[in-house]
Design an enzyme around this catalytic site. Structure first.
Site, PDB file in Angstrom:
ATOM      1  N   ASP A 168       3.107  83.282-133.103  1.00  7.98           N
ATOM      2  CA  ASP A 168       1.855  83.996-133.397  1.00  7.98           C
ATOM      3  C   ASP A 168       1.061  83.119-134.357  1.00  7.98           C
ATOM      4  O   ASP A 168       1.643  82.516-135.265  1.00  7.98           O
ATOM      5  CB  ASP A 168       2.187  85.363-134.053  1.00  7.98           C
ATOM      6  N   SER A 174      -4.231  95.603-119.145  1.00  6.96           N
ATOM      7  CA  SER A 174      -4.939  96.755-119.711  1.00  6.96           C
ATOM      8  C   SER A 174      -5.565  97.593-118.611  1.00  6.96           C
ATOM      9  O   SER A 174      -5.923  97.072-117.542  1.00  6.96           O
ATOM     10  CB  SER A 174      -6.031  96.209-120.632  1.00  6.96           C
ATOM     11  N   ALA A 175      -5.758  98.867-118.923  1.00  7.12           N
ATOM     12  CA  ALA A 175      -6.463  99.758-117.996  1.00  7.12           C
ATOM     13  C   ALA A 175      -7.888  99.276-117.749  1.00  7.12           C
ATOM     14  O   ALA A 175      -8.522  99.687-116.776  1.00  7.12           O
ATOM     15  CB  ALA A 175      -6.497 101.166-118.574  1.00  7.12           C
ATOM     16  N   THR A 176      -8.358  98.383-118.600  1.00  2.00           N
ATOM     17  CA  THR A 176      -9.724  97.881-118.464  1.00  2.00           C
ATOM     18  C   THR A 176      -9.905  97.036-117.195  1.00  2.00           C
ATOM     19  O   THR A 176     -11.038  96.791-116.779  1.00  2.00           O
ATOM     20  CB  THR A 176     -10.119  97.098-119.742  1.00  2.00           C
ATOM     21  N   TYR A 219     -13.662  90.478-122.353  1.00  2.00           N
ATOM     22  CA  TYR A 219     -12.255  90.791-122.638  1.00  2.00           C
ATOM     23  C   TYR A 219     -11.561  91.295-121.369  1.00  2.00           C
ATOM     24  O   TYR A 219     -10.488  90.820-121.000  1.00  2.00           O
ATOM     25  CB  TYR A 219     -12.165  91.852-123.757  1.00  2.00           C
ATOM     26  N   LYS A 231      -8.333  89.677-118.920  1.00  2.00           N
ATOM     27  CA  LYS A 231      -7.102  90.344-118.460  1.00  2.00           C
ATOM     28  C   LYS A 231      -7.007  90.244-116.940  1.00  2.00           C
ATOM     29  O   LYS A 231      -5.944  89.964-116.379  1.00  2.00           O
ATOM     30  CB  LYS A 231      -7.093  91.812-118.900  1.00  2.00           C
ATOM     31  N   LEU A 257     -10.586 104.528-131.477  1.00  2.00           N
ATOM     32  CA  LEU A 257     -10.713 105.874-132.027  1.00  2.00           C
ATOM     33  C   LEU A 257      -9.663 106.206-133.100  1.00  2.00           C
ATOM     34  O   LEU A 257     -10.008 106.643-134.204  1.00  2.00           O
ATOM     35  CB  LEU A 257     -10.626 106.896-130.877  1.00  2.00           C
ATOM     36  N   GLY A 273     -21.294 101.342-121.872  1.00  2.00           N
ATOM     37  CA  GLY A 273     -20.135 100.842-121.116  1.00  2.00           C
ATOM     38  C   GLY A 273     -18.980 101.829-121.053  1.00  2.00           C
ATOM     39  O   GLY A 273     -18.025 101.618-120.301  1.00  2.00           O
ATOM     40  N   ASP A 274     -19.021 102.909-121.844  1.00  2.00           N
ATOM     41  CA  ASP A 274     -17.907 103.869-121.833  1.00  2.00           C
ATOM     42  C   ASP A 274     -17.909 104.740-120.574  1.00  2.00           C
ATOM     43  O   ASP A 274     -18.976 105.151-120.109  1.00  2.00           O
ATOM     44  CB  ASP A 274     -17.998 104.807-123.048  1.00  2.00           C
TER      45      ASP A 274
HETATM   46  P1  NAD Z   1      -2.958  92.499-131.948  1.00  2.00           P
HETATM   47  O1  NAD Z   1      -4.227  91.783-132.238  1.00  2.00           O
HETATM   48  O2  NAD Z   1      -2.365  93.322-133.031  1.00  2.00           O
HETATM   49  O3  NAD Z   1      -1.858  91.457-131.424  1.00  2.00           O
HETATM   50  C1  NAD Z   1      -2.189  90.270-130.766  1.00  2.00           C
HETATM   51  C2  NAD Z   1      -1.509  89.135-131.521  1.00  2.00           C
HETATM   52  O4  NAD Z   1      -1.789  87.893-130.872  1.00  2.00           O
HETATM   53  C3  NAD Z   1      -1.986  89.013-132.977  1.00  2.00           C
HETATM   54  O5  NAD Z   1      -0.848  89.038-133.802  1.00  2.00           O
HETATM   55  C4  NAD Z   1      -2.698  87.663-133.022  1.00  2.00           C
HETATM   56  O6  NAD Z   1      -2.547  87.045-134.278  1.00  2.00           O
HETATM   57  C5  NAD Z   1      -2.023  86.899-131.886  1.00  2.00           C
HETATM   58  N1  NAD Z   1      -2.820  85.852-131.233  1.00  2.00           N
HETATM   59  C6  NAD Z   1      -4.065  85.946-130.687  1.00  2.00           C
HETATM   60  N2  NAD Z   1      -4.423  84.769-130.152  1.00  2.00           N
HETATM   61  C7  NAD Z   1      -3.394  83.904-130.347  1.00  2.00           C
HETATM   62  C8  NAD Z   1      -3.167  82.547-129.996  1.00  2.00           C
HETATM   63  N3  NAD Z   1      -4.089  81.812-129.374  1.00  2.00           N
HETATM   64  N4  NAD Z   1      -1.990  81.985-130.355  1.00  2.00           N
HETATM   65  C9  NAD Z   1      -1.043  82.703-131.008  1.00  2.00           C
HETATM   66  N5  NAD Z   1      -1.211  83.989-131.350  1.00  2.00           N
HETATM   67  C10 NAD Z   1      -2.366  84.581-131.018  1.00  2.00           C
HETATM   68  O7  NAD Z   1      -3.205  93.377-130.638  1.00  2.00           O
HETATM   69  P2  NAD Z   1      -2.275  94.457-129.943  1.00  2.00           P
HETATM   70  O8  NAD Z   1      -3.007  95.743-129.975  1.00  2.00           O
HETATM   71  O9  NAD Z   1      -0.897  94.374-130.447  1.00  2.00           O
HETATM   72  O10 NAD Z   1      -2.354  93.926-128.444  1.00  2.00           O
HETATM   73  C11 NAD Z   1      -1.356  93.105-127.879  1.00  2.00           C
HETATM   74  C12 NAD Z   1      -1.774  92.742-126.460  1.00  2.00           C
HETATM   75  O11 NAD Z   1      -1.965  93.949-125.717  1.00  2.00           O
HETATM   76  C13 NAD Z   1      -3.097  91.990-126.377  1.00  2.00           C
HETATM   77  O12 NAD Z   1      -2.997  91.020-125.359  1.00  2.00           O
HETATM   78  C14 NAD Z   1      -4.086  93.056-126.012  1.00  2.00           C
HETATM   79  O13 NAD Z   1      -5.197  92.534-125.306  1.00  2.00           O
HETATM   80  C15 NAD Z   1      -3.236  93.947-125.106  1.00  2.00           C
HETATM   81  N6  NAD Z   1      -3.743  95.325-125.034  1.00  2.00           N
HETATM   82  C16 NAD Z   1      -3.947  96.041-126.195  1.00  2.00           C
HETATM   83  C17 NAD Z   1      -4.457  97.325-126.126  1.00  2.00           C
HETATM   84  C18 NAD Z   1      -4.739  98.117-127.389  1.00  2.00           C
HETATM   85  O14 NAD Z   1      -5.485  99.092-127.320  1.00  2.00           O
HETATM   86  N7  NAD Z   1      -4.143  97.787-128.528  1.00  2.00           N
HETATM   87  C19 NAD Z   1      -4.736  97.905-124.875  1.00  2.00           C
HETATM   88  C20 NAD Z   1      -4.499  97.166-123.716  1.00  2.00           C
HETATM   89  C21 NAD Z   1      -3.993  95.867-123.820  1.00  2.00           C
HETATM   90  N1  UDP Z   2     -14.704 106.764-129.657  1.00  2.00           N
HETATM   91  C1  UDP Z   2     -15.514 107.484-130.513  1.00  2.00           C
HETATM   92  N2  UDP Z   2     -15.722 106.989-131.768  1.00  2.00           N
HETATM   93  C2  UDP Z   2     -15.170 105.820-132.213  1.00  2.00           C
HETATM   94  C3  UDP Z   2     -14.330 105.113-131.331  1.00  2.00           C
HETATM   95  C4  UDP Z   2     -14.125 105.599-130.059  1.00  2.00           C
HETATM   96  O1  UDP Z   2     -16.043 108.531-130.151  1.00  2.00           O
HETATM   97  O2  UDP Z   2     -15.420 105.420-133.364  1.00  2.00           O
HETATM   98  C5  UDP Z   2     -14.426 107.295-128.308  1.00  2.00           C
HETATM   99  C6  UDP Z   2     -14.848 106.382-127.171  1.00  2.00           C
HETATM  100  O3  UDP Z   2     -16.194 106.639-126.819  1.00  2.00           O
HETATM  101  C7  UDP Z   2     -13.860 106.771-126.072  1.00  2.00           C
HETATM  102  C8  UDP Z   2     -12.586 107.132-126.858  1.00  2.00           C
HETATM  103  O4  UDP Z   2     -13.028 107.423-128.183  1.00  2.00           O
HETATM  104  O5  UDP Z   2     -14.294 107.930-125.392  1.00  2.00           O
HETATM  105  C9  UDP Z   2     -11.557 105.992-126.905  1.00  2.00           C
HETATM  106  O6  UDP Z   2     -12.216 104.821-127.356  1.00  2.00           O
HETATM  107  P1  UDP Z   2     -11.390 103.500-127.705  1.00  2.00           P
HETATM  108  O7  UDP Z   2     -12.388 102.449-128.105  1.00  2.00           O
HETATM  109  O8  UDP Z   2     -10.318 103.833-128.680  1.00  2.00           O
HETATM  110  O9  UDP Z   2     -10.674 103.129-126.336  1.00  2.00           O
HETATM  111  P2  UDP Z   2     -11.298 102.715-124.888  1.00  2.00           P
HETATM  112  O10 UDP Z   2     -12.735 103.098-124.871  1.00  2.00           O
HETATM  113  O11 UDP Z   2     -11.081 101.265-124.817  1.00  2.00           O
HETATM  114  O12 UDP Z   2     -10.499 103.488-123.907  1.00  2.00           O
END
Ligand code: NAD
Ligand code: UDP
Length: 341
Positions: free
Chosen positions: A31, A125-127, A150, A154, A201, A295-296
């Site tokens: 990391d 991600s669900a995105t 972003y 993914k 959120l 975008g939501d």
């Molecule tokens: P996070 O930012 O806490 O963890 C990501 C880690 O990657 C961090 O510790 C950061 O320092 C490290 N990192 C980033 N770029 C790097 C690089 N080039 N080299 C080495 N280390 C690097 O995020 P998280 O919430 O733990 O997410 C983990 C993974 O899950 C990510 O890929 C994120 O996109 C994915 N994800 C997260 C969510 C969410 O809501 N948290 C949802 C869907 C997918």
């Molecule tokens: N949201 C909100 N206020 C905030 C952050 C998020 O009302 O400060 C809402 C957002 O519009 C969405 C839900 O909470 O309906 C989840 O948002 P988040 O950004 O956590 O996740 P994602 O949109 O990526 O699913």
């Protein structure tokens, strides 16, 4: 088994390291700490009874450092969390996102291949799902038409890994599509520690409850949902972490690619979350309704049926658990890992 966990100091990575150690696996973390604190790993180690966690502070795009890591440790497989994840920032800095997320994945796979390590679990991600799907989203739902860089990173990393598995039958790739991870380990020792103003959120709710933010902005109350606010599939981070342990079994037994949703299959609105948090913790969360966030979508939730069937995994934590554990972490660490212990 020895698992290289990239991004293992981060939110989901640290919880996953703990679950892996609890299951008897060895863990090596790489990391660059661009969005994490090394303290998370000290605490994981403490929670795992003092188990050592070798840590390499390196950028995954640095092939030489990765090469040295693979020479030093005999890695069996990789869980690849490392990446940048802030949607808004990715719109402002697309090159930084494409560079970091794509080049990290490509460099990592190149070094893995050189060392004959051809098993990887990827944090997707669900995105990646298109906005015009019917709910619930299954792994067959349409992907693409991402609304921000972003999401495209993914989508593209999924494609790169799929192509790799197609080109060489020795590769196994598991793509895990997370819905909305929230909560923290029940000890309150590890949790989510966003830098600056939280985008998501749940951290915004808990920082408002502790007084770091004055008021939560609820983005729109005119959606076609039961109370007009956006509905999402929130999943406890410990359930998510356990999903990775389940994916490792699949990784070791199967070849080719596996795609799995990690969600609960249940959707809650923003106001459901606010009220559940207040109820679970007995603290008020002041909020105001503001405009929709561009975008939501109104409603996003999964069907986790395939993960249940093929990974033998399902979420067990309730909404109350998610709210209680988020607050436990927040109130014990008001400034995240920078708080005094
Ligand atoms: P996070 O930012 O806490 O963890 C990501 C880690 O990657 C961090 O510790 C950061 O320092 C490290 N990192 C980033 N770029 C790097 C690089 N080039 N080299 C080495 N280390 C690097 O995020 P998280 O919430 O733990 O997410 C983990 C993974 O899950 C990510 O890929 C994120 O996109 C994915 N994800 C997260 C969510 C969410 O809501 N948290 C949802 C869907 C997918
Ligand atoms: N949201 C909100 N206020 C905030 C952050 C998020 O009302 O400060 C809402 C957002 O519009 C969405 C839900 O909470 O309906 C989840 O948002 P988040 O950004 O956590 O996740 P994602 O949109 O990526 O699913």
């Amino acid at each position: 088994m020895t698992v290289l966990v990239t991004g293992g100091a981060g939110y989901i990575g640290s919880h996953t390291c703990l679950e892996l150690l609890k299951e008897g696996h060895k863990v090596v973390v790489a990391d660059n700490l661009c969005n994490a604190s090394a303290k998370s790993l000290e605490r994981v180690s403490r929670l795992a009874g003092g188990e050592e966690i070798p840590f390499v502070n390196c950028d995954l795009r640095d092939e030489e450092q990765l090469e040295a890591l693979f020479q030093r440790w005999s890695i069996d497989c990789v869980i690849h969390f490392a990446g940048l994840k802030a949607v808004g920032e990715s719109v402002a800095k697309p090159l930084a996102y494409y560079d970091n997320n794509l080049n990290s994945t490509i460099t990592l796979c190149r070094v893995m291949e050189r060392h004959g390590v051809k098993k990887i679990v990827f944090s997707s991600s669900a995105t990646v799902y298109s906005g015009d799907n019917q709910m619930p989203l299954s792994e067959q739902s349409k992907t693409g038409s991402c609304t921000n860089p972003y999401g495209w990173t993914k989508f593209m990393c999924e494609q790169i890994l799929r192509d790799l598995a197609k080109a060489d039958p020795d590769w196994t790739v598991v793509l895990l599509r997370y819905f909305n991870p929230v909560g923290a380990h029940e000890s309150g020792l590890i949790g989510e520690d966003p830098k600056g103003v939280p985008n998501n959120l749940m951290p915004f709710i808990s920082q408002t409850a502790i007084g770091r933010r004055s008021c939560l902005s609820v983005f729109g109350n005119d959606y076609d949902t039961h109370d007009g606010t956006g509905v999402r599939d929130y999943i406890h981070v410990v359930d998510l972490a356990r999903g990775h342990v389940a994916a490792l079994d699949f990784l070791m037994k199967e070849k080719g690619e596996g795609v799995f949703n990690l969600g609960t299959g249940v959707g809650y609105s923003v106001l459901d979350m606010v009220h559940a948090f207040e109820r679970a913790n007995g603290v008020p969360v002041p909020y105001q309704i503001v405009d929709r966030r561009p975008g939501d979508l109104a409603t996003v939730y999964s069907t986790p049926e395939k993960s249940r069937r093929e990974l033998g995994w399902e979420a067990t934590h309730s909404l109350e658990d998610m709210c209680r554990d988020s607050w436990n972490w927040q109130s014990k660490n008001p400034q995240g890992y920078e708080s005094e212990e």
